[in-house]
Design an enzyme around this catalytic site. Structure first.
Site, short mmCIF file in Angstrom:
data_model
loop_
_atom_site.label_atom_id
_atom_site.label_comp_id
_atom_site.label_asym_id
_atom_site.label_seq_id
_atom_site.Cartn_x
_atom_site.Cartn_y
_atom_site.Cartn_z
N SER B 64 69.13 37.79 -49.64
CA SER B 64 68.44 38.98 -49.14
C SER B 64 66.94 38.80 -48.97
O SER B 64 66.28 39.66 -48.44
CB SER B 64 68.72 40.17 -50.07
OG SER B 64 67.97 40.03 -51.26
N LYS B 101 62.97 41.70 -54.97
CA LYS B 101 62.72 42.56 -53.80
C LYS B 101 61.23 42.53 -53.49
O LYS B 101 60.41 42.15 -54.32
CB LYS B 101 63.09 44.02 -54.11
CG LYS B 101 64.56 44.28 -54.38
CD LYS B 101 65.35 44.41 -53.10
CE LYS B 101 66.83 44.67 -53.44
NZ LYS B 101 67.67 44.59 -52.29
#
Lengths: 426, 143
Positions: B64, B101
């Site tokens: 991701s 993230k």
């Protein structure tokens, strides 16, 4: 006004469990225990595990059948992880005071100075820094003496109103006396459980009672050790800070044992391990030692059956050779009395000099150095982990104490590339 | 065995000691002209780690963060002591797991962004609802 230095006692809350949680947040809020060597019994319990009523030292085989039902998580002792986390905590604390004594793997004393407000702020700052940088929670007790600093720390841990930091002198006297009156004398650092009966006979039940006793009478009836505790409770520092243990010209390998060693065989193992550690450390710094001192001692809280054997061995030539260092350390063994409970042991190498400064005469050249035994041991250890190879009793055949069963071991997150914490990118 | 030998374990001096030893062979007759110019090899620890007490290495699992140049299997150097700001690549605790993230702090709110269109962003009510484990400073990417 000249302010007397005070002592801060810092220790990590439920150290082993907290170190595990730092890398596995899923353990947060769940009952966690860490098991002793060979997955024997619970040596660290998270507050949730304590709330389940699991006593300290409870054998794992008794807990295992109910673990699932309780949601209890049991982990083997991950010494590689705890050792690294401990070193980080101590290094960070060392930035707050030049006067740091590492007391055990998870606690330290620091010399500190300042107004009560400054000391409180310092304690809070240390607590926040350890939590943020290293990731484990600590509590801090600050007082005039080590004994009171330990007591203040215990208070900070048990009373949430302190927010984890207690400056003893800032607490109103009646509250301090209230606490000391509530706590049994066994709760104080340095008073052995077996002495409580004798203290009780004299009408000394609580810590407050002991703090009001006559120090001279206590010395006459018990020992100088107990007198020191009384004086420390009264605010007079009697247990000095231990000197910094690494000098430029010496290396010390020593530790206190969780369980006392009572046999020469046990002592032989410990000394072998230290001999090899000393060899590795010396080699790393390109140093050789000329003198090795090996020592052992009984607990200084146990004034009966005291024994402090030590032996100083001049080495045949300056060396970092593990075989020679280990052999030299074993010179202590004839002085070990079987049955005496030794609480600590260690070796010290002194008279250090850079390797190869002057080539020894061939006559004195060390046969093992020639064959690079030390370097080989070190390489294997680095590659395959501590305990993968060793000499004699320090090696893998050293017996159950050093070849542990660790079936529930978490990853060695900070010391092995193939066991790093995983972060999810999903 | 977790033996602590004093507070500032001599380890701190290791790199210093090793640079003091010249890698240039010392000739008996003529000293090497390079000798005087040698003041130590470059040291990755020194380059990558600002504070050893707060720096950890973690391994990435998943795709991701491809857009930020962070791939599956890469190692990240994470400093726990840094204050996360808008744009920081952070390790956050989500559902009991360490998750990587990009942190976004905007007037519109706080968000944990993936750097791969195949993965959704996560809205967070407030920064205080987030447990940030550390801030990634470097990625050791396999090429």
């Amino acid at each position: 006004m000249r302010r007397m230095p005070q002592i801060a006692h810092v220790d990590v809350n439920c150290f082993y469990a907290s170190a595990e949680r730092a890398f596995d947040p899923s353990l947060e809020g769940r009952p966690v225990i860490v098991l002793s060597n060979n997955d024997g019994c619970a040596v660290t319990r998270s507050p949730e595990a304590k709330a389940l009523g699991i006593p300290m030292g409870e054998p794992w085989f008794k807990l295992a059948p109910r673990a699932k039902e309780w949601g209890l998580i049991a982990l083997s002792s991950n010494y590689e992880l705890y050792g690294d986390i401990s070193a980080r905590v101590m290094e960070l604390l060392g930035r707050y005071s030049a006067w740091l004594e590492v007391y055990s793997i998870d606690e330290a004393f620091l010399g500190v100075k300042g107004t009560p407000a400054e000391l409180l702020a310092l304690g809070r700052s240390m607590k926040a820094a350890v939590r943020r940088n290293v990731g484990v929670p600590v509590c801090v007790g600050i007082a005039a003496t080590k004994t009171l600093a330990k007591l203040a720390n215990k208070w900070a841990k048990n009373n949430p109103a302190f927010g984890g930091v207690c400056h003893w002198d800032s607490v109103p006297l009646p509250e301090r006396e209230g606490l000391m009156g509530r706590l049994s004398v066994v709760e104080i650092w340095g008073v052995a459980t077996r002495l409580t009966r004798r203290l009780n006979v004299m009408g000394i039940f609580s810590i407050l009672d002991l703090s009001r006793a006559d120090p001279v009478m206590i010395r006459d009836r018990f020992s100088v050790v107990m007198m020191r505790t009384v004086l420390e409770l009264q605010g007079t520092p009697c247990i000095p800070m231990e000197e910094e243990r690494i000098g430029r010209d010496q290396l010390i390998f020593s530790r206190s044992f969780a369980v006392p060693i009572t046999t020469a065989a046990g002592m032989r193992q410990v000394l072998s391990v230290y001999g090899q550690q000393a060899s590795a450390r010396l080699a790393k710094h390109d140093l050789q030692a000329k003198v090795l001192t090996a020592f052992a001692g009984t607990s200084h809280f146990n004034p009966k059956d005291t024994s402090y054997p030590s032996v100083c061995v001049p080495l045949p030539m300056p060396t970092a050779d593990p075989v020679i260092l280990t052999k030299a350390a074993h010179a202590l063994l004839p002085l070990i009395n079987e049955g005496i409970r030794y609480a600590r042991a260690g070796i010290m190498v002194t008279d250090l000099r850079p390797t190869g400064n002057q080539a020894p005469l061939a006559l004195f050249e060390n046969p093992h150095e020639e064959r690079r035994v030390g370097t080989l041991l070190e390489d294997v250890t680095r590659r395959y982990g501590r305990g993968s190879i060793g000499l004699g009793y320090g090696g893998i055949r050293g017996g159950p104490d050093w070849t542990m069963k660790r079936d529930m071991l978490s990853p060695r997150y900070t010391t092995h590339w193939d066991e790093l914490p995983l972060v999810k990118a999903a | 065995m977790g033996v602590i030998v004093g507070p500032r374990v001599i380890e701190a001096g290791v790199s210093l000691l090793s640079v003091l030893v010249s890698p240039v062979p010392v000739a008996a007759g003529f000293p090497s002209p390079a000798q005087d110019y040698f003041d130590g090899r470059i040291d990755l620890n020194e380059h990558l780690i600002k504070d050893i007490t707060s720096t950890y290495v973690v391994r990435v699992s998943g795709e991701s963060m491809e857009g930020a140049g962070i791939s599956d299997g890469d190692e990240l150097i994470v400093n726990r002591a840094l204050e996360p700001v808008d744009g920081s690549v952070v390790v956050a605790v989500l559902d009991g797991e360490l998750t990587i993230k990009r942190l976004r702090i905007t007037p519109a709110g706080v968000m944990l962004q993936a750097e791969n269109p195949a993965y959704p962003d996560i809205r967070v009510p407030a920064l205080s609802d987030l447990v940030i484990w550390g801030v990634a400073t470097r990625c050791l990417h396999y090429v």
